[in-house]
Design a protein around this motif. Structure first.
Motif, PDB file in Angstrom:
ATOM      1  N   GLU A 147       0.815  -1.213   0.000  1.00  0.00           N
ATOM      2  CA  GLU A 147       0.000   0.000   0.000  1.00  0.00           C
ATOM      3  C   GLU A 147       0.853   1.269   0.000  1.00  0.00           C
ATOM      4  OE1 GLU A 147      -3.392   0.141  -0.144  1.00  0.00           O
ATOM      5  OE2 GLU A 147      -3.375  -2.040  -0.397  1.00  0.00           O
ATOM      6  N   ASP A 148       2.015   1.191   0.605  1.00  0.00           N
ATOM      7  CA  ASP A 148       2.893   2.349   0.748  1.00  0.00           C
ATOM      8  C   ASP A 148       3.407   2.786  -0.624  1.00  0.00           C
ATOM      9  OD1 ASP A 148       5.038   4.111   1.204  1.00  0.00           O
ATOM     10  OD2 ASP A 148       5.516   3.147   3.110  1.00  0.00           O
ATOM     11  N   LYS A 149       3.027   3.985  -1.045  1.00  0.00           N
ATOM     12  CA  LYS A 149       3.408   4.477  -2.372  1.00  0.00           C
ATOM     13  C   LYS A 149       4.916   4.625  -2.528  1.00  0.00           C
ATOM     14  CE  LYS A 149      -0.939   6.620  -3.404  1.00  0.00           C
ATOM     15  NZ  LYS A 149      -1.635   7.669  -4.084  1.00  0.00           N
ATOM     16  N   ALA A 150       5.602   4.883  -1.436  1.00  0.00           N
ATOM     17  CA  ALA A 150       7.054   5.024  -1.494  1.00  0.00           C
ATOM     18  C   ALA A 150       7.721   3.691  -1.853  1.00  0.00           C
ATOM     19  CB  ALA A 150       7.591   5.543  -0.166  1.00  0.00           C
ATOM     20  N   LEU A 151       7.092   2.585  -1.485  1.00  0.00           N
ATOM     21  CA  LEU A 151       7.656   1.259  -1.760  1.00  0.00           C
ATOM     22  C   LEU A 151       7.032   0.571  -2.962  1.00  0.00           C
ATOM     23  CD1 LEU A 151       7.913  -0.193   1.847  1.00  0.00           C
ATOM     24  CD2 LEU A 151       9.755   0.716   0.426  1.00  0.00           C
ATOM     25  N   ALA A 152       5.873   1.008  -3.403  1.00  0.00           N
ATOM     26  CA  ALA A 152       5.130   0.320  -4.459  1.00  0.00           C
ATOM     27  C   ALA A 152       5.943   0.168  -5.744  1.00  0.00           C
ATOM     28  CB  ALA A 152       3.812   1.037  -4.739  1.00  0.00           C
TER      29      ALA A 152
END
Length: 124
Positions: A90-95
């Motif tokens: 869910e985390d956009k930084a990790l996606a």
């Protein structure tokens, strides 16, 4: 059914289909061959059909058969058909990173084809 179990069953189903690539195979016949549940084989058919790896026909002469030659079916293709949202976050930084990791893993798996699986099974 866990992802790895779906993947393994899908490979086993595809190897049965590869044994007679032009014949229609029923879920019941494959289930008996693999000592599996016919319901699980039908669920596997659905995933493989949606991925474009098999064709299905209903009726008394129905069943499933390969749509693609075994040399053209990469293990990554089978994995993609069965794995669902593997490594999705869910985390956009990790996606973005996780998408790249998944794409790299699938590409590495696609260096091996269903043809190689069939050859190895014939040796054992």
């Amino acid at each position: 059914m866990a992802q790895n179990a779906r993947f393994a069953l899908s490979l086993r189903v595809l190897t049965v289909l590869a044994g007679e690539p032009d014949a229609m195979h029923t879920s019941a016949a494959i289930a008996e061959t693999l000592n599996e549940s016919a319901v699980m084989v039908r669920r596997t058919f659905l995933l493989l059909r949606e991925a474009g790896l098999i064709v299905q026909r209903k009726g008394p002469n129905g069943g499933a058969k390969l749509k693609v030659a075994i040399k053209q079916i990469g293990l990554g293709d089978v994995f993609n058909a069965t794995a669902g949202e593997w490594l999705a976050v869910e985390d956009k930084a990790l996606a973005g990173l996780m998408k790249k990791v998944r794409d790299d893993a699938v590409a590495a798996m696609n260096e091996h084809s269903l043809s190689g699986v069939v050859k190895r099974l014939k040796k054992s």
